[in-house]
Each structure stands twice: as structure tokens, then as C-alpha cells.
Design a protein around this motif. Structure first.
Motif, PDB file in Angstrom:
ATOM      1  N   SER A   9      33.894  41.764  35.774  1.00 12.85           N
ATOM      2  CA  SER A   9      34.953  42.269  36.650  1.00 12.85           C
ATOM      3  C   SER A   9      35.112  41.401  37.896  1.00 12.85           C
ATOM      4  O   SER A   9      36.191  41.317  38.472  1.00 12.85           O
ATOM      5  N   ILE A  10      34.046  40.718  38.313  1.00 14.73           N
ATOM      6  CA  ILE A  10      34.118  39.895  39.523  1.00 14.73           C
ATOM      7  C   ILE A  10      35.093  38.730  39.340  1.00 14.73           C
ATOM      8  O   ILE A  10      35.993  38.544  40.170  1.00 14.73           O
ATOM      9  N   VAL A  14      38.748  38.153  41.316  1.00  8.99           N
ATOM     10  CA  VAL A  14      39.071  36.908  42.020  1.00  8.99           C
ATOM     11  C   VAL A  14      40.380  36.329  41.489  1.00  8.99           C
ATOM     12  O   VAL A  14      41.255  35.917  42.263  1.00  8.99           O
TER      13      VAL A  14
END
Length: 73
Positions: A9-10, A14
Motif C-alpha cells: 500500500s505504501i 506514493v
């Protein structure tokens, strides 16, 4: 499985924020802002300026340099 989704998910966040920034920049360039008139000072600032001006009229002589004392050497 929960850790993998969190780790994936990071980069997704971004990339999504980058796409959002690109879209917002494109939108701003396509529709430039209209020139705004300069902001007027609020009444409080005008009242404060009047108070300071009146005080300087009354007490301005206190801030003027005095001549040197004749007996000082």
C-alpha cells in the motif's frame, strides 16, 4: 497476508499522491487564477494605526535627541 498488503500500500499511496499532484498542476495551469484586488486592512489595524499616530503626536518630543549638557565634558 496483512503485512504484504501494508507493504504494497505504501508504493500505491506514493504513486497516487504523485498522480494527484500532476493532475492538480495541470488543472491550475489550464485555469489561471484571476488577479485579485489587494486586501484591505481590517478595521482593527486601522484603529491601531490611529492610536499609534496620536500617541506619537503627543509623546514624539520625548524621542527627539536632546542637546548635550553644557557642563558635560
Amino acid at each position: 497476508m496483512g503485512d504484504i498488503l501494508l507493504a504494497l500500500s505504501i508504493p500505491l499511496i506514493v504513486c497516487a499522491s504523485g498522480l494527484y499532484a500532476l493532475a492538480e498542476t495541470w488543472w491550475q495551469r489550464r485555469r489561471p487564477a484571476l488577479p485579485a484586488e489587494p486586501p484591505r486592512p481590517p478595521a482593527v489595524v486601522r484603529d491601531a494605526e490611529a492610536v499609534v499616530a496620536e500617541a506619537y503626536e503627543r509623546l514624539g518630543a520625548l524621542y527627539e535627541p536632546r542637546p548635550a549638557h553644557p557642563h558635560a565634558s
